[in-house]
Design a protein around this motif. Structure first.
Motif, PDB file in Angstrom:
ATOM      1  N   LYS A  37       0.825  -1.203   0.000  1.00 27.90           N
ATOM      2  CA  LYS A  37       0.000   0.000   0.000  1.00 27.90           C
ATOM      3  C   LYS A  37       0.860   1.254   0.000  1.00 27.90           C
ATOM      4  CE  LYS A  37      -3.431   2.471   2.776  1.00 27.90           C
ATOM      5  NZ  LYS A  37      -4.210   2.493   4.042  1.00 27.90           N
ATOM      6  N   ALA A  38       1.887   1.266   0.840  1.00 27.34           N
ATOM      7  CA  ALA A  38       2.755   2.447   0.925  1.00 27.34           C
ATOM      8  C   ALA A  38       3.574   2.625  -0.343  1.00 27.34           C
ATOM      9  CB  ALA A  38       3.667   2.321   2.142  1.00 27.34           C
ATOM     10  N   ARG A  39       4.101   1.527  -0.887  1.00 31.38           N
ATOM     11  CA  ARG A  39       4.963   1.643  -2.061  1.00 31.38           C
ATOM     12  C   ARG A  39       4.205   2.090  -3.304  1.00 31.38           C
ATOM     13  NH1 ARG A  39       7.966  -3.482  -4.456  1.00 31.38           N
ATOM     14  NH2 ARG A  39       6.419  -3.262  -6.097  1.00 31.38           N
ATOM     15  N   LEU A  40       2.961   1.588  -3.449  1.00 33.81           N
ATOM     16  CA  LEU A  40       2.167   1.928  -4.629  1.00 33.81           C
ATOM     17  C   LEU A  40       1.213   3.093  -4.387  1.00 33.81           C
ATOM     18  CD1 LEU A  40       1.298  -1.716  -5.785  1.00 33.81           C
ATOM     19  CD2 LEU A  40       3.092  -0.217  -6.673  1.00 33.81           C
ATOM     20  N   ASP A  41       1.221   3.615  -3.152  1.00 30.92           N
ATOM     21  CA  ASP A  41       0.382   4.760  -2.765  1.00 30.92           C
ATOM     22  C   ASP A  41      -1.095   4.442  -3.032  1.00 30.92           C
ATOM     23  OD1 ASP A  41      -0.238   7.244  -1.772  1.00 30.92           O
ATOM     24  OD2 ASP A  41       0.004   8.268  -3.703  1.00 30.92           O
ATOM     25  N   LEU A  42      -1.588   3.385  -2.377  1.00 29.76           N
ATOM     26  CA  LEU A  42      -2.952   2.912  -2.601  1.00 29.76           C
ATOM     27  C   LEU A  42      -3.880   3.372  -1.484  1.00 29.76           C
ATOM     28  CD1 LEU A  42      -2.171  -0.785  -3.624  1.00 29.76           C
ATOM     29  CD2 LEU A  42      -2.359   1.223  -5.105  1.00 29.76           C
ATOM     30  N   GLY A  43      -5.165   3.489  -1.818  1.00 32.74           N
ATOM     31  CA  GLY A  43      -6.186   3.798  -0.832  1.00 32.74           C
ATOM     32  C   GLY A  43      -6.828   2.535  -0.307  1.00 32.74           C
ATOM     33  N   GLU A  44      -7.722   2.700   0.667  1.00 32.25           N
ATOM     34  CA  GLU A  44      -8.379   1.548   1.284  1.00 32.25           C
ATOM     35  C   GLU A  44      -9.217   0.766   0.274  1.00 32.25           C
ATOM     36  OE1 GLU A  44      -7.717   0.622   4.236  1.00 32.25           O
ATOM     37  OE2 GLU A  44      -6.524   2.369   4.792  1.00 32.25           O
ATOM     38  N   ALA A  45      -9.927   1.473  -0.597  1.00 31.80           N
ATOM     39  CA  ALA A  45     -10.768   0.793  -1.589  1.00 31.80           C
ATOM     40  C   ALA A  45      -9.914  -0.017  -2.562  1.00 31.80           C
ATOM     41  CB  ALA A  45     -11.613   1.813  -2.351  1.00 31.80           C
ATOM     42  N   GLN A  46      -8.753   0.526  -2.930  1.00 25.44           N
ATOM     43  CA  GLN A  46      -7.865  -0.200  -3.834  1.00 25.44           C
ATOM     44  C   GLN A  46      -7.305  -1.453  -3.182  1.00 25.44           C
ATOM     45  OE1 GLN A  46      -5.455   3.380  -4.582  1.00 25.44           O
ATOM     46  NE2 GLN A  46      -5.790   3.058  -6.780  1.00 25.44           N
ATOM     47  N   ILE A  47      -7.006  -1.379  -1.898  1.00 27.84           N
ATOM     48  CA  ILE A  47      -6.546  -2.565  -1.182  1.00 27.84           C
ATOM     49  C   ILE A  47      -7.648  -3.615  -1.132  1.00 27.84           C
ATOM     50  CG2 ILE A  47      -5.884  -3.443   1.091  1.00 27.84           C
ATOM     51  CD1 ILE A  47      -3.619  -2.091  -0.362  1.00 27.84           C
ATOM     52  N   GLY A  48      -8.875  -3.167  -0.887  1.00 28.38           N
ATOM     53  CA  GLY A  48      -9.996  -4.098  -0.883  1.00 28.38           C
ATOM     54  C   GLY A  48     -10.151  -4.817  -2.213  1.00 28.38           C
ATOM     55  N   LEU A  49      -9.962  -4.079  -3.304  1.00 27.57           N
ATOM     56  CA  LEU A  49     -10.057  -4.688  -4.627  1.00 27.57           C
ATOM     57  C   LEU A  49      -8.915  -5.679  -4.860  1.00 27.57           C
ATOM     58  CD1 LEU A  49     -11.486  -4.880  -7.319  1.00 27.57           C
ATOM     59  CD2 LEU A  49     -10.169  -2.895  -8.116  1.00 27.57           C
ATOM     60  N   LEU A  50      -7.731  -5.356  -4.350  1.00 30.05           N
ATOM     61  CA  LEU A  50      -6.606  -6.286  -4.463  1.00 30.05           C
ATOM     62  C   LEU A  50      -6.948  -7.626  -3.813  1.00 30.05           C
ATOM     63  CD1 LEU A  50      -3.273  -4.352  -3.729  1.00 30.05           C
ATOM     64  CD2 LEU A  50      -3.981  -5.411  -5.876  1.00 30.05           C
ATOM     65  N   LEU A  51      -7.453  -7.559  -2.594  1.00 33.62           N
ATOM     66  CA  LEU A  51      -7.786  -8.782  -1.875  1.00 33.62           C
ATOM     67  C   LEU A  51      -8.897  -9.549  -2.583  1.00 33.62           C
ATOM     68  CD1 LEU A  51      -7.695  -7.355   1.767  1.00 33.62           C
ATOM     69  CD2 LEU A  51      -5.922  -8.683   0.604  1.00 33.62           C
ATOM     70  N   MET A  52      -9.869  -8.825  -3.118  1.00 32.43           N
ATOM     71  CA  MET A  52     -10.977  -9.471  -3.813  1.00 32.43           C
ATOM     72  C   MET A  52     -10.514 -10.106  -5.129  1.00 32.43           C
ATOM     73  SD  MET A  52     -14.703  -7.935  -4.861  1.00 32.43           S
ATOM     74  CE  MET A  52     -15.115  -7.707  -3.131  1.00 32.43           C
TER      75      MET A  52
END
Length: 404
Positions: A37-52
């Motif tokens: 998340k820190a390296r790619l500068d992602l938001g919470e919604a983007q992390i959720g999509l990654l996991l999904m």
């Protein structure tokens, strides 16, 4: 030790290594989501999509996995997909942007789907060949892999924050384990071994086939079983904190209680399966999970709630191992579909519970978890379980009482 016992334990350790690899690989990259998340500068919604995305990859891999299992066999598919998971870790350490990360994690889900089916086919083949129950212990090994991955992540990050170092070390360990395990894996699954060669060839030519009613009942049992398991992991801490008013130090104990009970139950569940039969274990266990959780919700309080959570961990621990064994007896297509439906339940279940909680309250959301456990018991009455009429074991299979 007898040659039969030696062969059984050699294959048991080798197949257990596959379960360990899957748990270890998943927990390795999930433990470093904050770094990604820190390296790619992602938001919470983007992390959720990654996991999904990872879950979606596993869920949609069903037709491919069914074909690959029949064409390659569970042994080669196990090795290839396990090695692919190591390569995916290396790719995650160097992904340049968010779209590429999504693609890598989608492929991770596909590889997870392949290994999940292949290793459970191996476990079912081991039980069939030696007429001994072992699947529950194999699933406990998955949890051990997750635990070791968490410890390794903690140790590596205390020394360096480099994803390349961490994932490179993890990938090397996976490769060593897979290559060491390969000679002990079984050549054939029980379903293929039991079929005439002409029938096997016809199945390979047909490719994907429609599931039977029996397979759908197994799939439903797996869906609601994984809904129960996944929802407890995702919502137990919040329920303790917000509804039961447990302190901050006690809230995480919900996950801990469920996890510890599941691991302990899976260590002993193979002995229970031998004594009572898979069908009875699933029915009684699911009813225990549903009734225990429902009673805890009705009574309220921290201690009753934790006891209810313990009932869930104890009750559902053997559901997935037993259903996988039953599905493997129906062939590669059945096993692949059941695995995909289980992944779907694990992925969608916590979200459904969230929707119910949002529309009503978290109490009713947890009540839905109790109901899902009861549905597993209902489905279990429609499944033809192995060993319902246990055949007499050959003399060479009458090993000592040691369940390992």
């Amino acid at each position: 030790m007898s040659p039969v016992r030696d062969d059984f334990r050699r294959s048991q350790v080798a197949i257990g290594a596959l379960f360990f690899v899957l748990g270890f690989q998943y927990a390795t990259w999930v433990s470093r989501v904050p770094a990604l998340k820190a390296r790619l500068d992602l938001g919470e919604a983007q992390i959720g999509l990654l996991l999904m995305t990872c879950g979606i990859g596993a869920a949609v891999s069903f037709p491919l996995v069914a074909v690959l299992t029949r064409r390659l066999g569970s042994r080669p598919l196990s090795v290839l997909s396990a090695l692919a998971l190591g390569v995916i870790l290396l790719a995650l350490s160097v992904v340049p942007n968010y779209p590429v990360t999504l693609l890598v994690l989608f492929l991770d889900g596909v590889a997870v789907g392949c290994l999940n089916v292949a290793m459970n086919a191996q476990g079912a083949a081991l039980e069939a060949r030696f007429e001994r129950t072992t699947m529950s212990r194999l699933h406990a090994t998955f949890s051990a892999g997750s635990l070791l991955a968490a410890l390794l992540a903690s140790g590596v990050t205390s020394v360096t924050g480099s994803l390349a170092v961490h994932f490179g070390l993890a990938a090397a360990l996976l490769a060593v384990l897979v290559l060491a395990a390969r000679p002990g894996l079984l050549a054939d699954g029980p379903a293929e071994a039991a079929e005439p060669a002409a029938e096997q060839g016809e199945k390979r030519r047909r490719g994907f086939v429609l599931p039977t009613v029996a397979t759908l009942w197994m799939g439903l049992a797996m869906v609601f079983g994984t809904v129960t398991e996944g929802a407890m992991n995702d919502w137990s801490a919040l329920y303790l904190k917000d509804y039961v008013q447990a302190g901050a130090g006690l809230a995480p104990m919900g996950i801990a209680v469920v996890s510890v009970m599941m691991v302990c139950a899976r260590i002993f569940a193979d002995g229970w399966r031998t004594r009572f039969g898979d069908g009875r274990i699933v029915r009684v266990g699911s009813l225990l999970a549903g009734a225990g959780l429902a009673l805890a919700l009705a009574v309220g309080g921290v201690v009753p709630t934790l006891l209810g959570f313990a009932c869930v961990g104890l009750g559902v621990a053997a559901v997935t191992p037993c259903v996988y064994v039953a599905a493997a007896r129906q062939g590669a297509d059945a096993l692949s579909l059941v695995a995909a439906m289980g992944t779907t339940g694990l992925l969608a279940g916590p979200a459904v519970i969230g929707f119910i909680a949002g529309a009503t309250s978290l109490l009713w959301g947890m009540a839905a978890v109790a109901a899902s456990a009861a549905v597993v018991a209902l489905c279990a009455t429609r499944i033809s379980w192995p060993g319902q009429e246990a055949p007499a074991a050959p003399a060479e299979a009458q090993l000592a009482a040691d369940p390992t």
